[in-house]
Scaffold this motif. Structure first.
Motif, mmCIF file in Angstrom:
data_model
loop_
_atom_site.group_PDB
_atom_site.id
_atom_site.type_symbol
_atom_site.label_atom_id
_atom_site.label_comp_id
_atom_site.label_asym_id
_atom_site.label_seq_id
_atom_site.Cartn_x
_atom_site.Cartn_y
_atom_site.Cartn_z
ATOM 1 N N CYS A 183 0.840 -1.201 0.000
ATOM 2 C CA CYS A 183 0.000 0.000 0.000
ATOM 3 C C CYS A 183 0.872 1.245 0.000
ATOM 4 O O CYS A 183 2.091 1.167 0.156
ATOM 5 C CB CYS A 183 -0.934 0.006 1.212
ATOM 6 N N LEU A 184 0.221 2.387 -0.190
ATOM 7 C CA LEU A 184 0.892 3.693 -0.137
ATOM 8 C C LEU A 184 0.039 4.642 0.699
ATOM 9 O O LEU A 184 -1.153 4.408 0.905
ATOM 10 C CB LEU A 184 1.089 4.250 -1.551
ATOM 11 N N PRO A 185 0.634 5.737 1.172
ATOM 12 C CA PRO A 185 -0.115 6.671 2.015
ATOM 13 C C PRO A 185 -0.948 7.661 1.198
ATOM 14 O O PRO A 185 -0.437 8.265 0.244
ATOM 15 C CB PRO A 185 0.995 7.410 2.777
ATOM 16 N N ASP A 190 -4.001 11.151 -2.864
ATOM 17 C CA ASP A 190 -5.341 10.662 -2.550
ATOM 18 C C ASP A 190 -5.775 9.661 -3.622
ATOM 19 O O ASP A 190 -5.841 9.998 -4.798
ATOM 20 C CB ASP A 190 -6.308 11.854 -2.499
ATOM 21 N N HIS A 191 -6.021 8.421 -3.209
ATOM 22 C CA HIS A 191 -6.418 7.369 -4.151
ATOM 23 C C HIS A 191 -7.171 6.303 -3.340
ATOM 24 O O HIS A 191 -6.800 6.027 -2.200
ATOM 25 C CB HIS A 191 -5.180 6.762 -4.832
ATOM 26 N N PRO A 192 -8.219 5.685 -3.916
ATOM 27 C CA PRO A 192 -8.976 4.662 -3.172
ATOM 28 C C PRO A 192 -8.125 3.524 -2.620
ATOM 29 O O PRO A 192 -8.494 2.886 -1.631
ATOM 30 C CB PRO A 192 -9.975 4.122 -4.211
ATOM 31 N N ARG A 193 -6.988 3.242 -3.281
ATOM 32 C CA ARG A 193 -6.119 2.146 -2.840
ATOM 33 C C ARG A 193 -5.127 2.576 -1.768
ATOM 34 O O ARG A 193 -4.464 1.744 -1.160
ATOM 35 C CB ARG A 193 -5.374 1.569 -4.049
ATOM 36 N N ASN A 194 -4.978 3.883 -1.546
ATOM 37 C CA ASN A 194 -4.013 4.349 -0.557
ATOM 38 C C ASN A 194 -4.645 4.457 0.830
ATOM 39 O O ASN A 194 -5.856 4.571 0.961
ATOM 40 C CB ASN A 194 -3.407 5.683 -0.998
ATOM 41 N N LYS A 195 -3.792 4.384 1.844
ATOM 42 C CA LYS A 195 -4.281 4.331 3.229
ATOM 43 C C LYS A 195 -3.999 5.653 3.951
ATOM 44 O O LYS A 195 -2.902 6.207 3.833
ATOM 45 C CB LYS A 195 -3.597 3.181 3.984
ATOM 46 N N LYS A 220 2.897 9.752 -5.796
ATOM 47 C CA LYS A 220 2.667 11.193 -5.958
ATOM 48 C C LYS A 220 2.880 11.667 -7.391
ATOM 49 O O LYS A 220 2.069 12.410 -7.936
ATOM 50 C CB LYS A 220 3.607 11.932 -4.996
ATOM 51 N N ASN A 221 3.963 11.202 -7.997
ATOM 52 C CA ASN A 221 4.296 11.663 -9.351
ATOM 53 C C ASN A 221 3.913 10.672 -10.453
ATOM 54 O O ASN A 221 4.403 10.766 -11.585
ATOM 55 C CB ASN A 221 5.790 12.014 -9.441
ATOM 56 N N ASP A 228 13.390 7.511 -5.707
ATOM 57 C CA ASP A 228 13.396 8.442 -4.565
ATOM 58 C C ASP A 228 11.973 8.800 -4.119
ATOM 59 O O ASP A 228 11.734 9.027 -2.934
ATOM 60 C CB ASP A 228 14.199 9.699 -4.896
ATOM 61 N N ASP A 229 11.023 8.828 -5.067
ATOM 62 C CA ASP A 229 9.616 9.026 -4.693
ATOM 63 C C ASP A 229 9.117 7.830 -3.874
ATOM 64 O O ASP A 229 8.341 7.984 -2.929
ATOM 65 C CB ASP A 229 8.736 9.187 -5.945
ATOM 66 N N TYR A 230 9.555 6.647 -4.270
ATOM 67 C CA TYR A 230 9.193 5.425 -3.549
ATOM 68 C C TYR A 230 9.760 5.473 -2.130
ATOM 69 O O TYR A 230 9.039 5.229 -1.145
ATOM 70 C CB TYR A 230 9.707 4.211 -4.325
ATOM 71 N N VAL A 231 11.021 5.850 -2.018
ATOM 72 C CA VAL A 231 11.677 5.936 -0.707
ATOM 73 C C VAL A 231 11.007 7.003 0.172
ATOM 74 O O VAL A 231 10.861 6.820 1.389
ATOM 75 C CB VAL A 231 13.193 6.203 -0.886
ATOM 76 N N GLU A 232 10.557 8.092 -0.453
ATOM 77 C CA GLU A 232 9.831 9.128 0.297
ATOM 78 C C GLU A 232 8.576 8.536 0.948
ATOM 79 O O GLU A 232 8.263 8.812 2.114
ATOM 80 C CB GLU A 232 9.437 10.277 -0.643
ATOM 81 N N ALA A 233 7.871 7.694 0.189
ATOM 82 C CA ALA A 233 6.654 7.048 0.711
ATOM 83 C C ALA A 233 6.990 6.083 1.857
ATOM 84 O O ALA A 233 6.270 6.016 2.859
ATOM 85 C CB ALA A 233 5.929 6.319 -0.405
#
Length: 327
Positions: A183-185, A190-195, A220-221, A228-233
């Motif tokens: 999952c992602l935050p 904002d996405h139905p699959r994100n928590k 996000k992007n 790095d976007d993945y690591v940010e999450a």
């Protein structure tokens, strides 16, 4: 790649909590290239009991035919064995409880066949509860019995594609730790699959586990995302849940074409369309399973300590699986 990152990756247990790729030797070779110790490999989404058994037969044959690269995992000792043998351990997982049909006894059958993680629902309603793309009716009475049976036999409850209310009720009903395997935050997108932050904190506070995905449509992007976007999450979720209950669950779909995504994104594989991902490109820097070492390096580059990186890359998964499976 830095020497520190290379050494850390080689010595660590590296676990991917969710791969739904095209199973073949080419993928297994890439898993070895990436230094993967073990992975939760999806063998059921929309399939019922019989077709899921057929998928497991096919996977068993594939593992046997490629036993120089992979081995089957049924307990955490098998993960450690795979590490010492220089192989990738394959443990079987479902992304839907649909294969249990209406038979509680099937839970034990699948455990005996090597299934270690089962997601309660995949996006829509089933006999257990509700997925994240429907109005959420919560965990059914039958669902409570399935959770209790999964606890008893030692199969982990996965809530990645599950609705918020059903997820909360599974977390409260389960006597063993449960997970969002991938999952992602929603705090970053904002996405139905994100928590939400609240959902992430709730599962962590109840001893559960969070595997972080890199599936680009949820980042996000989007398809312009990088490692790095993945690591940010990942860092975002560690900040909420702490460093002991977070790991990796990439959701690699390597080798699959558009037809596969059409099957995934329609209810039951053929009925109404639930979502449209559009173009799917993994983040730059981790486009293939073979690029897994880049993730260890990127986490170190983010400023996380080697101890924390080792936990996130696999140690945490082993600890939580041991709680559910036993050693």
């Amino acid at each position: 790649m830095s020497i520190e990152a290379e050494q850390l990756h080689q010595q660590s247990i590296i676990i991917d909590g969710l791969i739904i790729a095209k199973w073949n030797r080419e993928l297994f070779e890439d898993m070895r290239k990436g230094g993967l110790t073990a992975a939760n490999c999806t063998v059921s989404v929309w399939e019922g009991f019989q077709n899921t058994v057929n998928n497991i037969v096919a996977m068993n044959q594939l593992i046997e035919a490629n036993n120089d690269l992979v081995s089957k995992v049924k307990c955490t000792a098998d993960i450690h064995q795979a590490k010492s043998d220089g192989k990738t351990g394959i443990f079987l997982g479902f992304q839907n409880a649909h294969a249990f049909e209406d038979q509680i006894g099937y839970v034990q059958i699948f455990k005996d066949l090597g299934v270690g993680i089962v997601q309660m629902c995949y996006n829509t309603q089933n006999l257990v509860g509700t997925g994240c793309y429907e109005r959420d009716g919560g965990l059914s009475g039958f669902g409570h019995e399935i959770v209790a049976e999964m606890n008893r036999v030692g199969i982990m409850c996965d809530l990645s594609h599950v609705g918020s209310k059903t997820s909360q009720e599974v977390i409260l009903a389960s006597k063993k730790p449960v997970c969002y395997s991938h999952c992602l935050p929603s705090g970053l997108k904002d996405h139905p699959r994100n928590k939400s932050d609240e959902e992430l904190k709730f599962i962590a506070d109840h001893g559960g586990f969070i595997g972080v995905t890199m599936f680009a449509p949820f980042l996000k992007n989007g398809i312009n995302s990088t490692i790095d976007d993945y690591v940010e999450a990942i860092a975002y979720i560690v900040n909420i849940a702490g460093s002991d209950q977070v790991g990796i669950g990439t959701d690699f779909t390597q080798g699959h074409g558009q037809e596969f995504f059409e099957w995934l994104t329609h209810d039951k594989g053929y009925a109404r369309r639930l979502t449209n991902f559009g173009k799917i490109v993994n983040p730059e820097g981790i486009r293939t399973v073979g690029e897994f070492p880049n993730l260890t390096e990127a986490l170190l580059r983010k400023g996380l300590s080697a101890t924390v990186v080792e936990k996130i890359m696999g140690k945490n998964w082993v600890n939580i699986l041991a709680e559910v499976w036993g050693e």
